[in-house]
Design a protein around this motif. Structure first.
Motif, PDB file in Angstrom:
ATOM      1  N   SER A   1       0.816  -1.215   0.000  1.00 27.15           N
ATOM      2  CA  SER A   1       0.000   0.000   0.000  1.00 27.15           C
ATOM      3  C   SER A   1       0.848   1.262   0.000  1.00 27.15           C
ATOM      4  O   SER A   1       0.318   2.362  -0.139  1.00 27.15           O
ATOM      5  CB  SER A   1      -0.914  -0.002   1.224  1.00 27.15           C
TER       6      SER A   1
ATOM      7  N   ARG B   1      -6.631  -2.028   3.677  1.00 32.50           N
ATOM      8  CA  ARG B   1      -7.622  -1.039   3.250  1.00 32.50           C
ATOM      9  C   ARG B   1      -8.514  -1.510   2.095  1.00 32.50           C
ATOM     10  O   ARG B   1      -9.736  -1.354   2.177  1.00 32.50           O
ATOM     11  CB  ARG B   1      -6.933   0.288   2.904  1.00 32.50           C
ATOM     12  N   PRO B   2      -7.960  -2.127   1.041  1.00 36.96           N
ATOM     13  CA  PRO B   2      -8.865  -2.612  -0.013  1.00 36.96           C
ATOM     14  C   PRO B   2      -9.850  -3.657   0.517  1.00 36.96           C
ATOM     15  O   PRO B   2     -11.049  -3.598   0.211  1.00 36.96           O
ATOM     16  CB  PRO B   2      -7.916  -3.241  -1.041  1.00 36.96           C
ATOM     17  N   ALA B   3      -9.356  -4.590   1.324  1.00 36.23           N
ATOM     18  CA  ALA B   3     -10.225  -5.642   1.860  1.00 36.23           C
ATOM     19  C   ALA B   3     -11.245  -5.058   2.828  1.00 36.23           C
ATOM     20  O   ALA B   3     -12.395  -5.502   2.870  1.00 36.23           O
ATOM     21  CB  ALA B   3      -9.380  -6.714   2.555  1.00 36.23           C
TER      22      ALA B   3
ATOM     23  N   THR C   1     -12.494  -2.074   2.681  1.00 39.21           N
ATOM     24  CA  THR C   1     -13.497  -1.376   1.870  1.00 39.21           C
ATOM     25  C   THR C   1     -14.542  -2.360   1.359  1.00 39.21           C
ATOM     26  O   THR C   1     -15.748  -2.101   1.410  1.00 39.21           O
ATOM     27  CB  THR C   1     -12.809  -0.684   0.677  1.00 39.21           C
ATOM     28  N   LEU C   2     -14.072  -3.511   0.887  1.00 31.73           N
ATOM     29  CA  LEU C   2     -15.004  -4.529   0.415  1.00 31.73           C
ATOM     30  C   LEU C   2     -15.843  -5.075   1.568  1.00 31.73           C
ATOM     31  O   LEU C   2     -17.034  -5.370   1.399  1.00 31.73           O
ATOM     32  CB  LEU C   2     -14.244  -5.664  -0.276  1.00 31.73           C
TER      33      LEU C   2
ATOM     34  N   THR D   1     -18.526  -2.617   2.236  1.00 33.61           N
ATOM     35  CA  THR D   1     -19.519  -2.723   1.159  1.00 33.61           C
ATOM     36  C   THR D   1     -20.464  -3.884   1.415  1.00 33.61           C
ATOM     37  O   THR D   1     -21.687  -3.749   1.358  1.00 33.61           O
ATOM     38  CB  THR D   1     -18.807  -2.933  -0.193  1.00 33.61           C
TER      39      THR D   1
ATOM     40  N   GLY E   1     -18.372   0.530  -3.910  1.00 30.96           N
ATOM     41  CA  GLY E   1     -17.400  -0.138  -3.036  1.00 30.96           C
ATOM     42  C   GLY E   1     -16.292  -0.806  -3.834  1.00 30.96           C
ATOM     43  O   GLY E   1     -15.117  -0.690  -3.511  1.00 30.96           O
ATOM     44  N   ASP E   2     -16.695  -1.490  -4.917  1.00 26.08           N
ATOM     45  CA  ASP E   2     -15.702  -2.158  -5.762  1.00 26.08           C
ATOM     46  C   ASP E   2     -14.710  -1.167  -6.339  1.00 26.08           C
ATOM     47  O   ASP E   2     -13.502  -1.399  -6.360  1.00 26.08           O
ATOM     48  CB  ASP E   2     -16.403  -2.898  -6.913  1.00 26.08           C
TER      49      ASP E   2
ATOM     50  N   ALA F   1     -12.362   0.120  -3.640  1.00 28.21           N
ATOM     51  CA  ALA F   1     -11.394  -0.911  -3.234  1.00 28.21           C
ATOM     52  C   ALA F   1     -10.305  -1.059  -4.287  1.00 28.21           C
ATOM     53  O   ALA F   1      -9.130  -1.212  -3.963  1.00 28.21           O
ATOM     54  CB  ALA F   1     -12.114  -2.243  -3.029  1.00 28.21           C
ATOM     55  N   ARG F   2     -10.718  -0.975  -5.559  1.00 26.27           N
ATOM     56  CA  ARG F   2      -9.723  -1.080  -6.637  1.00 26.27           C
ATOM     57  C   ARG F   2      -8.739   0.079  -6.581  1.00 26.27           C
ATOM     58  O   ARG F   2      -7.558  -0.093  -6.807  1.00 26.27           O
ATOM     59  CB  ARG F   2     -10.423  -1.112  -7.996  1.00 26.27           C
TER      60      ARG F   2
ATOM     61  N   ASP G   1      -6.231  -0.537  -3.921  1.00 23.71           N
ATOM     62  CA  ASP G   1      -5.401  -1.732  -4.085  1.00 23.71           C
ATOM     63  C   ASP G   1      -4.224  -1.441  -5.005  1.00 23.71           C
ATOM     64  O   ASP G   1      -4.401  -1.236  -6.198  1.00 23.71           O
ATOM     65  CB  ASP G   1      -6.253  -2.865  -4.652  1.00 23.71           C
TER      66      ASP G   1
END
Lengths: 359, 221
Positions: free
Chosen positions: A111, B143-145, B147-148, B151, B207-208, B211-212, B215
């Motif tokens: 990140s 953070r990406p996970a 966010t999902l 969602t 959300g997708d 998250a993208r 990522d």
């Protein structure tokens, strides 16, 4: 030697293992597992010391004792004279800020950008933004990735990632760098460039490097000192050149035999017998170094032995800056020829090892 | 009746969004630290407290395995204590929040446990405190996970919020039950379902996308 009596520390020792053992309490009924057994080892200040062993030999545990990621079950690990095992959490954190570490799988934060990754140890140490900026830039220059500062690790090659790992490990200006199989995930060419970088850092910054590896190539290329570890015990140690040219322990020999030029062709290795029968040829490894490496030995050997001499494998190389050669030859195993050959070897001060006999 | 329908739907949609937003916000704010705790308090982890970890895990499981409609009824005394009433949109927010907490906590736990242990080791080797590891490594990397996970939590909440309609919670579910079912108005039912589908789609794709963007693990970024 008894573990309970600490030896006086001379000034030139960076890390000292004194009678260190480490047991892991196994879950279930299988009992405890001894990863390290009574290890004594000094790592000279300013040296590049390699610890080599097969996987499971205990080298990962050994290196993790240095920055307290593992605690010894008994014995002491001293870093600059400080007993790591006796430090509390705060003391350990301080120590870790003065010991850099790099990893086989780089362990960069996906990140964070390249800059952010190198800045992380400085942020952790509570250094302010401006000072971080001033420290990170020259480090990225040092590892040759200044132009990639805004990239993310996923955009970099393995070698570039390890350079970032090295820059990150150097961020807090440590005196000691621990390298945990840092080149094992890299191709041979990239491995060489990373090793060159480690050598340069060692020379320019006066940094002590302690590295663990399972590759003799790595030990040969950069280390000044080496210790061979097997089943949790140090079985051989010394200057790298000496260990390479006079391997005493069987594990060392086994590890060395994997080096190119040392390895026998499969056809020869398969036919190797421990004792000669009539008409067989002896397979002998000659090791020469220093002055002998520069003499026309092969032609003299053929003249002296007075018989056909086959060259089976060979390498000329440099270890710790000294020329070194290894030659595997075969000649008739009859008493007369062998006698002449042995006389020649003795006269020329060659180290020889009879590997076996082939038909 | 018909001229009022758009107004009814707008009002119901607003109620649903309000319930989902408030329950989602409070629930995830409480669920996040619980999830972090669950992921870091096992034996030999950053904040080792295996017994409390087991206890919290047990409570989380118990709450999650209680059917939502039963949870709504079971906590009525608590709901009354907090909001002064047991019916209506405001009251519905309480069980929705209670259901969100363990749901989100487990997703947070999974997201954090998914992070390469090597990163934690590297941070420890730098001299990071456990708290620094949580904030600078675990939360940043997850953070990406996360966010999902948020969602998914909001999408589930939209579904749950339709259920509280059955107990007078207001919102789209309530509209669907009272008009669509009890007054035999399939057109209202259809509209309610369509609005719910659109809401879920919007939340999911937003959300997708977010998250993208967070990522950085693929080379495209």
């Amino acid at each position: 030697m008894t573990a309970s009596v600490p030896k006086p520390l001379s000034d030139d020792v960076s890390v000292a293992f004194q009678g260190v053992s480490k047991c892991f309490a196994a879950s279930g009924e299988s009992g405890a597992f001894t990863a390290l057994n009574n290890v004594d080892l000094n790592v000279g200040r300013g040296s590049i010391t390699g610890i080599i062993g097969r996987s499971g030999a205990g080298k990962s545990t050994l290196i993790r004792l240095v920055n307290g990621l593992e605690k010894p079950s008994s014995g002491k690990v001293l870093v600059d004279g400080v007993d790591v095992g006796a430090l509390d959490e705060a003391g350990l954190r301080n120590l870790r800020r003065s010991v850099g570490m790099i990893f086989q799988h780089f362990n960069l934060l996906s990140s964070r950008t390249v800059f952010g990754n190198v800045a992380l140890p400085l942020e952790i140490a509570g250094i302010d933004r401006r000072a971080i900026e001033a420290r990170v830039r020259p480090l990225l220059d040092l590892v040759g990735l200044a132009d990639k500062h805004a990239r993310y690790p996923a955009e970099l090659s393995g070698g570039q990632k390890q350079r970032i790992g090295i820059a990150r490990a150097l961020a807090t200006e440590p005196k000691l760098l621990l390298s945990d199989e840092a080149t094992s995930a890299l191709d041979p060419e990239t491995t060489q460039s990373i090793l060159e970088l480690l050598k340069r850092i060692n020379a320019e910054l006066g940094l002590t490097v302690l590295l663990i590896t399972h590759e003799m190539e790595v030990v040969k290329a950069v280390t000044s000192d080496v210790a061979v570890i097997d089943k949790g015990e140090i079985v051989e140690r010394g200057h790298t050149f000496d260990v390479f040219t006079h391997p005493r322990h069987e594990t060392t020999r086994a590890l060395l035999s994997g080096l190119p030029g040392s390895k026998l062709p499969d056809a020869v290795a398969r036919g190797l017998k421990p004792a000669p029968s009539v008409g067989d040829r002896a397979v002998v490894r000659l090791t020469f170094f220093g002055a002998t490496a520069e003499r026309p030995l092969v032609s003299q050997l053929i003249k002296s032995v007075g018989a056909e001499v086959n060259i089976i494998a060979g390498t000329i190389d440099e270890i710790g800056g000294k020329p070194y050669g290894s030659l595997v030859v075969a000649y008739a195993a009859d008493a007369e020829t062998s006698g002449r050959a042995e006389r020649f070897f003795t006269e020329n001060g060659l180290v020889t090892e009879v590997l076996g006999y082939v038909a | 009746m018909s001229p009022d329908l758009p107004l009814l739907i707008a009002k119901a949609t607003f109620d649903t969004l309000r319930m989902v937003a408030i329950a989602g916000l409070i629930g995830s704010l409480i669920g996040l630290p619980i999830g972090i705790f669950l992921a870091t308090s096992g034996k030999g982890e950053l904040f080792p407290a295996p017994n409390i970890n087991r206890l919290v895990g047990l409570i989380v499981n118990a709450t999650r395995s209680t059917p939502f409609i039963i949870l709504v009824v079971a906590i009525i005394p608590f709901t009354r204590l907090v909001t002064g009433t047991s019916i209506g949109t405001k009251a519905a927010i309480v069980p929705l929040t209670i259901a969100t907490i363990p749901f989100f906590a487990r997703l947070v736990e999974a997201a954090i446990r998914d992070i390469d242990k090597g990163l934690i080791e590297a941070a420890r080797a730098m001299g990071a405190t456990p708290t620094q590891i949580v904030f600078k490594v675990l939360l940043a990397e997850a953070r990406p996970a996360l966010t999902l996970a948020l969602t998914m939590t909001i999408v589930s909440l939209i579904g749950y919020s339709a259920m509280v309609g059955a107990v007078g919670g207001g919102g789209l579910g309530d509209l669907g039950i009272r008009y669509g079912y009890q007054r035999f108005r399939p057109d209202v039912m259809l509209i309610v379902v369509i609005v719910l589908i659109v809401l879920v789609q919007l939340v999911q794709s937003a959300g997708d996308r977010l998250a993208r963007r967070f990522d950085k693990r693929s080379r495209k970024n």
